[in-house]
Design an enzyme around this catalytic site. Structure first.
Site, PDB file in Angstrom:
ATOM      1  N   GLU A  29      34.949  47.259  41.896  1.00  0.00           N
ATOM      2  CA  GLU A  29      35.259  47.500  40.475  1.00  0.00           C
ATOM      3  C   GLU A  29      34.418  48.631  39.887  1.00  0.00           C
ATOM      4  OE1 GLU A  29      34.585  44.164  37.822  1.00  0.00           O
ATOM      5  OE2 GLU A  29      35.545  45.176  36.149  1.00  0.00           O
TER       6      GLU A  29
ATOM      7  N   LYS B  95      39.557  47.314  41.720  1.00  0.00           N
ATOM      8  CA  LYS B  95      39.695  46.839  40.333  1.00  0.00           C
ATOM      9  C   LYS B  95      39.251  47.956  39.396  1.00  0.00           C
ATOM     10  CE  LYS B  95      38.165  43.204  37.164  1.00  0.00           C
ATOM     11  NZ  LYS B  95      37.927  41.781  37.004  1.00  0.00           N
TER      12      LYS B  95
ATOM     13  N   LYS C 255      33.090  39.986  43.852  1.00  0.00           N
ATOM     14  CA  LYS C 255      33.297  41.108  42.933  1.00  0.00           C
ATOM     15  C   LYS C 255      31.981  41.787  42.601  1.00  0.00           C
ATOM     16  CE  LYS C 255      33.330  41.390  38.447  1.00  0.00           C
ATOM     17  NZ  LYS C 255      33.574  41.145  37.015  1.00  0.00           N
TER      18      LYS C 255
ATOM     19  N   ARG D 233      29.066  25.962  28.418  1.00  0.00           N
ATOM     20  CA  ARG D 233      29.676  26.907  29.379  1.00  0.00           C
ATOM     21  C   ARG D 233      30.484  26.119  30.408  1.00  0.00           C
ATOM     22  NH1 ARG D 233      24.473  29.313  28.815  1.00  0.00           N
ATOM     23  NH2 ARG D 233      23.732  28.388  30.762  1.00  0.00           N
TER      24      ARG D 233
HETATM   25  P1  13P Z   1      37.701  42.465  31.187  1.00  0.00           P
HETATM   26  O1  13P Z   1      39.119  42.199  31.615  1.00  0.00           O
HETATM   27  O2  13P Z   1      37.291  41.685  29.976  1.00  0.00           O
HETATM   28  O3  13P Z   1      37.388  43.915  31.117  1.00  0.00           O
HETATM   29  O4  13P Z   1      36.778  41.877  32.333  1.00  0.00           O
HETATM   30  C1  13P Z   1      37.081  42.143  33.642  1.00  0.00           C
HETATM   31  C2  13P Z   1      35.892  41.938  34.449  1.00  0.00           C
HETATM   32  O5  13P Z   1      35.901  41.187  35.377  1.00  0.00           O
HETATM   33  C3  13P Z   1      34.674  42.699  34.102  1.00  0.00           C
HETATM   34  O6  13P Z   1      33.866  42.786  35.211  1.00  0.00           O
END
Ligand code: 13P
Length: 342
Positions: free
Chosen positions: A177, A219, A136, A46
């Site tokens: 998000e 987001k 986030k 990772r």
């Molecule tokens: P994806 O663009 O793969 O949907 O991932 C965005 C993301 O940060 C998910 O939390």
């Protein structure tokens, strides 16, 4: 909290037609993606993969900020530099995923609630001291038989708003998000209706929790038909419908909207973002940008395959996707730019 600094960071994240790179997969999610390609699922693999990403030459031409995972911010490049320092040296703003994942919601079969508020204030303080400047939190809303329920939308929106208020208190920009998932056979009209309800609920909660809208970034998902829906709208129709939904539900005070990719192909994610900017950019109150994970990383991950010998080619693929998405922000993405790498 110094709200002017937070507003400054929020603006910097969407400045110069750049976007965000989400590289914040939790260990289980990262391991799942590695396992699908036969890559060993260890801490060192990772780390190596994340080193490949942040050392990609030219990445900062298109990427303003990178979202990291807790494991990565405590790791170092081979040369001993921390990931946070490696990014800030390139003038890429480092951020961090702070939610603890979406868990089954009690009393709500098939629905999830995102956890992680307990102890969040202390964690955010530590992150701010480490030099991270934004955070986030992802909530997931599935569309299906009799779901989503008002109960799950309200609970997820409330958690997002509590998280956002704590971020601003700690001096971090919250990326908010709420993801309406693409899985299923629902129509684009159903996705529109649910996305509008989710966004309205989220902004009601953000208002109730006294979050400064100028110092946050949204987001969301694009408004899309389910992956198994027989009717798949054109790129231009998706651009029109997504912007119509956002104009209804998102206050003009927020500086930017950065889309998640959600399982769209890299090319479609770029094309749809591009169409929104071609058709509406000059008339919108907020910037329309990107914060993709899969749609930026996947080609590079597939090329890398865990092999040191493939790093340079993988970095070229990552650079290319970041560049395509910057072009999409400007409304300049086209088939020629897409093929340029070949
Ligand atoms: P994806 O663009 O793969 O949907 O991932 C965005 C993301 O940060 C998910 O939390």
């Amino acid at each position: 909290m110094n709200i002017q600094e937070i507003i400054y960071t929020a603006k910097a994240l969407i400045a110069n037609d750049k976007g965000l790179l989400a590289m914040d997969e939790s260990n289980p999610t990262c391991n799942k993606r590695f396992a699908a390609l036969g890559i060993p699922q260890t801490e060192e693999f990772r780390r190596s993969y994340r080193e490949l990403i942040v050392t990609t030459p030219g990445l900062a031409e298109s990427i303003s900020g990178a979202i990291l995972y807790d494991e990565t911010i405590r790791q170092h490049l081979k040369d001993g530099k921390s990931f946070i320092k490696a990014l800030t040296d390139k003038e890429i703003i480092p951020g961090i995923k702070v939610d603890a994942g979406a868990k089954d919601m009690a009393g709500h079969l098939g629905e999830k609630i995102t956890e992680g508020l307990d102890g969040l204030r202390n964690r955010l303080q530590e992150y701010a001291q480490m030099g991270l400047r934004f955070a986030k939190w992802r909530a997931v809303i599935a569309i299906g038989d009799n779901i989503p329920s008002h109960g799950s939308i309200e609970a997820n929106a409330h958690a997002l708003a509590r998280y956002a208020a704590l971020c601003q208190e700690a001096g971090l920009v919250p990326i908010v998000e709420p993801e309406v998932l693409m899985d299923g056979d629902h129509t684009i009209e159903q996705c529109f209706e649910i996305t509008e309800e989710v966004l309205r609920t989220v902004f009601n909660q953000l208002y109730a929790q006294r979050v400064t809208l100028e110092g946050m970034i949204l987001k969301p998902n694009m408004v899309l038909p389910g992956l198994n829906c027989t009717k798949q709208e054109s790129v231009d129709d998706i651009a029109d419908i997504t912007v119509e939904c956002l104009l209804r539900a998102v206050p003009a005070a927020i500086p930017g909207i950065v889309f998640l990719s959600g399982g769209q192909s890299p090319e479609l994610a770029s094309a749809r973002l591009n169409a929104m900017n071609v058709r509406f950019k000059s008339r919108l109150p907020w910037a329309l940008a990107f914060s993709f994970s899969r749609a930026i990383q996947y080609p590079a991950l597939e090329i890398w395959h865990g092999e040191e010998a493939n790093v340079e080619e993988a970095q070229q693929a990552l650079y290319h996707r970041a560049r395509c998405n910057r072009a999409a922000r400007r409304g300049e993405y086209n088939a020629w730019i897409e093929r340029e790498q070949e």
